[in-house]
Design an enzyme around this catalytic site. Sequence first.
Site, PDB file in Angstrom:
ATOM      1  N   ARG A  43       0.808  -1.227   0.000  1.00  0.00           N
ATOM      2  CA  ARG A  43       0.000   0.000   0.000  1.00  0.00           C
ATOM      3  C   ARG A  43       0.834   1.266   0.000  1.00  0.00           C
ATOM      4  NH1 ARG A  43      -1.652   2.695   3.982  1.00  0.00           N
ATOM      5  NH2 ARG A  43      -1.446   1.001   5.460  1.00  0.00           N
ATOM      6  N   TYR A  97     -16.540   9.462 -19.104  1.00  0.00           N
ATOM      7  CA  TYR A  97     -16.813   8.084 -18.723  1.00  0.00           C
ATOM      8  C   TYR A  97     -17.866   8.104 -17.600  1.00  0.00           C
ATOM      9  CZ  TYR A  97     -16.185   3.486 -16.693  1.00  0.00           C
ATOM     10  OH  TYR A  97     -16.414   2.239 -16.197  1.00  0.00           O
ATOM     11  N   ASP A 169      -7.984  11.741 -19.183  1.00  0.00           N
ATOM     12  CA  ASP A 169      -8.207  10.301 -19.211  1.00  0.00           C
ATOM     13  C   ASP A 169      -7.797   9.844 -20.605  1.00  0.00           C
ATOM     14  OD1 ASP A 169      -9.294   7.751 -19.561  1.00  0.00           O
ATOM     15  OD2 ASP A 169     -10.958   8.143 -18.188  1.00  0.00           O
ATOM     16  N   LYS A 194      -8.463  -1.659 -19.853  1.00  0.00           N
ATOM     17  CA  LYS A 194      -8.780  -1.622 -21.277  1.00  0.00           C
ATOM     18  C   LYS A 194      -7.546  -1.985 -22.112  1.00  0.00           C
ATOM     19  CE  LYS A 194     -12.488  -0.308 -19.281  1.00  0.00           C
ATOM     20  NZ  LYS A 194     -12.906   1.075 -19.126  1.00  0.00           N
TER      21      LYS A 194
HETATM   22  C1  LIG Z   1     -13.318   1.836 -18.050  1.00  0.00           C
HETATM   23  C2  LIG Z   1     -12.982   3.265 -18.016  1.00  0.00           C
HETATM   24  C3  LIG Z   1     -12.701   3.910 -16.808  1.00  0.00           C
HETATM   25  C4  LIG Z   1     -12.810   3.230 -15.454  1.00  0.00           C
HETATM   26  O1  LIG Z   1     -11.901   2.193 -15.337  1.00  0.00           O
HETATM   27  P1  LIG Z   1     -12.131   0.929 -14.340  1.00  0.00           P
HETATM   28  O2  LIG Z   1     -10.883   0.146 -14.515  1.00  0.00           O
HETATM   29  O3  LIG Z   1     -13.377   0.237 -14.814  1.00  0.00           O
HETATM   30  O4  LIG Z   1     -12.319   1.472 -12.976  1.00  0.00           O
HETATM   31  C5  LIG Z   1     -12.334   5.243 -16.854  1.00  0.00           C
HETATM   32  N1  LIG Z   1     -12.269   5.912 -18.029  1.00  0.00           N
HETATM   33  C6  LIG Z   1     -12.544   5.324 -19.215  1.00  0.00           C
HETATM   34  C7  LIG Z   1     -12.441   6.117 -20.461  1.00  0.00           C
HETATM   35  C8  LIG Z   1     -12.905   3.985 -19.244  1.00  0.00           C
HETATM   36  O5  LIG Z   1     -13.180   3.411 -20.418  1.00  0.00           O
END
Ligand SMILES: *Cc1c(COP(=O)(O)O)cnc(C)c1O
Length: 381
Positions: A43, A97, A169, A194
């Site tokens: 952590r 998102y 993001d 992703k």
């Molecule tokens: C999936 C996603 C998230 C969140 O990610 P998690 O791993 O599900 O918490 C944030 N931003 C975008 C663009 C995403 O596709």
Amino acid sequence: MKKATTCVHAGSNSHNPAHGMNTPIYTSSAFGYLDTIENIYPRYYNTPNQEVVVQKLCALEQGEAGLLFGSGMAAISTTMLALLETGDHVILQRDLYGGTHHFVTIELKRVGISYTLVEEPTVDQLEAAIRTTTKLVYIETPSNPLLKITDVAAVGSWAQQHRLISVIDNTFASPINQNPIPLGIDVVIHSGTKYLGGHSDLCFGAVITSQPLRDRIYATAINLGGSVNAATCALIERSLKTLSLRVHQQNKNAQAIADFLQQHPRVQQVHYPGLTDHPGYDIARQQMQGFGGMLSFEPAVEGSAGAEQFMRKLKVITPAISLGGVESLICAPAKTSHIKLSTEERKQVGVSDELLRISVGIEDTEDLLEDLQQALVMNND
Ligand SMILES: *Cc1c(COP(=O)(O)O)cnc(C)c1O
């Protein structure tokens, strides 16, 4: 080093007394402290397996330092909670998102942090939204599900002028296609679930930034505790070695599918930044090294039922949520990411019941085109 080489080599082998090709998995949660400078603990975000992955991601995003989290949302929520205080104001683009939208409108609001959602984060709209309490601007490009493009360098320099922290993001682009830090953005966030993981079997998130901002985010991150275990880190490291290969094939397949769909008489609209008539094409060409593996389109079908019928005809492309994996996935945003909006609200943001989003995989291009071709043949043909 070029990116494909960085994917394979950066960070790897730095913690390997036996000189194996792969980083050993350090299963320990307890580490000796008498002969070390800093105390190692999962952590504290400083175990060997965490460090290797962070080094790879920093090299890919051209950032100084970073942190690895248990999910994309842990990365996003920790970053905002660390950089904002009660009374502060944050500007975000409306096309966010869904989880980020929820976090901002529910959790940030609850602790007294206000926000403005701008339709498009152009300098004009940002100027109109700024307040004396504004501390941070947050963007997402390409956006979900219409692949809208934001001018990253324009947002970065506007934020610098106003002494705001800029956050992006970068999940949809991946570090292979877009590097916001050299374009002037302060903090890059990924949902590693992703493209970085890339095989639809991991959940993690990452923040890549400067050393001072990393230290500020870290101070909150150790309290919130959203770190990743070593076994997952080892899988992430392995996945990142093929990131460049995967994303290049996804770029190539997505462009071929977008071109194919655009000329198909049974398709009404195609949203892909690699199409010359996409409104963000020129900016995307400047700021991205590839147009990405995400696209959306409207087949000539009737409503959600028609869209579902179309998806059920597909044999290779699989109806499923999430994105960025090696397999091509398709979903209807009206029934997934945008299900909580009313039909009226969906119309406002341009998400029709017929809209379908494809996360293009690494399959053979011909097989994907043939699959779409056969599914677009209608019953009365
Ligand atoms: C999936 C996603 C998230 C969140 O990610 P998690 O791993 O599900 O918490 C944030 N931003 C975008 C663009 C995403 O596709």
